[in-house]
Design an enzyme around this catalytic site. Sequence first.
Site, PDB file in Angstrom:
ATOM      1  N   ASP A 117       0.854  -1.174   0.000  1.00 19.83           N
ATOM      2  CA  ASP A 117       0.000   0.000   0.000  1.00 19.83           C
ATOM      3  C   ASP A 117       0.897   1.233   0.000  1.00 19.83           C
ATOM      4  OD1 ASP A 117      -2.491   1.393   0.205  1.00 19.83           O
ATOM      5  OD2 ASP A 117      -2.076   1.726   2.326  1.00 19.83           O
ATOM      6  N   ASP A 173      -0.238   5.191   0.858  1.00 18.87           N
ATOM      7  CA  ASP A 173      -0.492   6.132   1.947  1.00 18.87           C
ATOM      8  C   ASP A 173      -0.347   5.438   3.298  1.00 18.87           C
ATOM      9  OD1 ASP A 173      -1.084   8.484   0.543  1.00 18.87           O
ATOM     10  OD2 ASP A 173      -3.117   7.815   0.134  1.00 18.87           O
TER      11      ASP A 173
END
Length: 353
Positions: free
Chosen positions: A30, A32
């Site tokens: 991922d 953020d």
Amino acid sequence: MTGIGQRQGRDRPSGSARALSEAYDTALLDLDGVVYYAGGDAIPHAATALGAARAGGMHLAYVTNNALRTPDTVAEHLTGIGVPAEAGDVITSAQAVARLIADELPPGSRVLLIGGEGLRVALRERGLVPVESADDDPVAVVQGYGGPDLPWGRFAEASYAVGRGLPWYASNTDLTIPSLRGIGPGNGAAVEVVRIATGAEPKVAGKPLPPMHRETVLRTGAERPLVVGDRLDTDIEGAFNGGVDSLLVLTGVTDVPRLLAAVPEHRPTYVAADLRGLLVAQPEVVEGADGAFGCGGWSAAVSGGALVLEGAGEGLDPLDGVRALCAAAWTEAGAGASGLDAGKALERLGPVR
């Protein structure tokens, strides 16, 4: 190592005798809260840790539910913060939903686009034709995050088309999205607008649902993937749904209390402070004869509806205490969420990040 999908009763974080970057061939990362902050700056140690993992032979793939930016733009951003990446290393929910639509509609189908450039590029990549109006003869509607300035009229346009019975797709349903100014409404909030107006339900592609995992595996060719994320309800649940292992890093939205209260589908295989966790072995959590769980000199148990943590020895790693507490809390909770009082245990543990 066994995938979460085959270990739905997970009651403790797993150990690994080898560094995770050696035990798995591909990290599905991922962005953020894992690689960079909401403002775009790199999280400490992220660039060096990912560089070391790559140098050791691990393939790095960057997996995001944000459908706004194109893979080229994301790769350029990553390279600019010291994480060299190419567009082919980036997998977005826009790509996942475009494949989902293309699997169900013939090539050249006109699709009403409610979103941004990332979704437009992904549709064209799959041979679909994005259009702007419900009056442009679309045969489907797709909705993805279009940024904070997306006009309200776009939601009305989607509602007109969906209300006519056209199939409706959504890149993802994350209700919020972080920014420098705070937490803003995400694509899921925009989807709710159309849902309320029409009463319809979209087909969704993004994490934690299977289309996103499928897209990622197809594009990376991963055989032993490890999902790396900071969110329990997207990254970790997505790994659970895909039947693969996961690493939770504590650099984003999930803190230790949330982790201790996790339901089975939100329980990661491994826990680390940050991406340096990819480069080291993970310690085992061992259950003692007294029912307490030990890890790295820490011992965690449940007593009187509360978690109890004890530590013995110098230089204890707080993360080992977290792992022991997870084992105690998850075992007590079973298939549910832990409602145990963790206050005193967390005070004894001290800062983790």
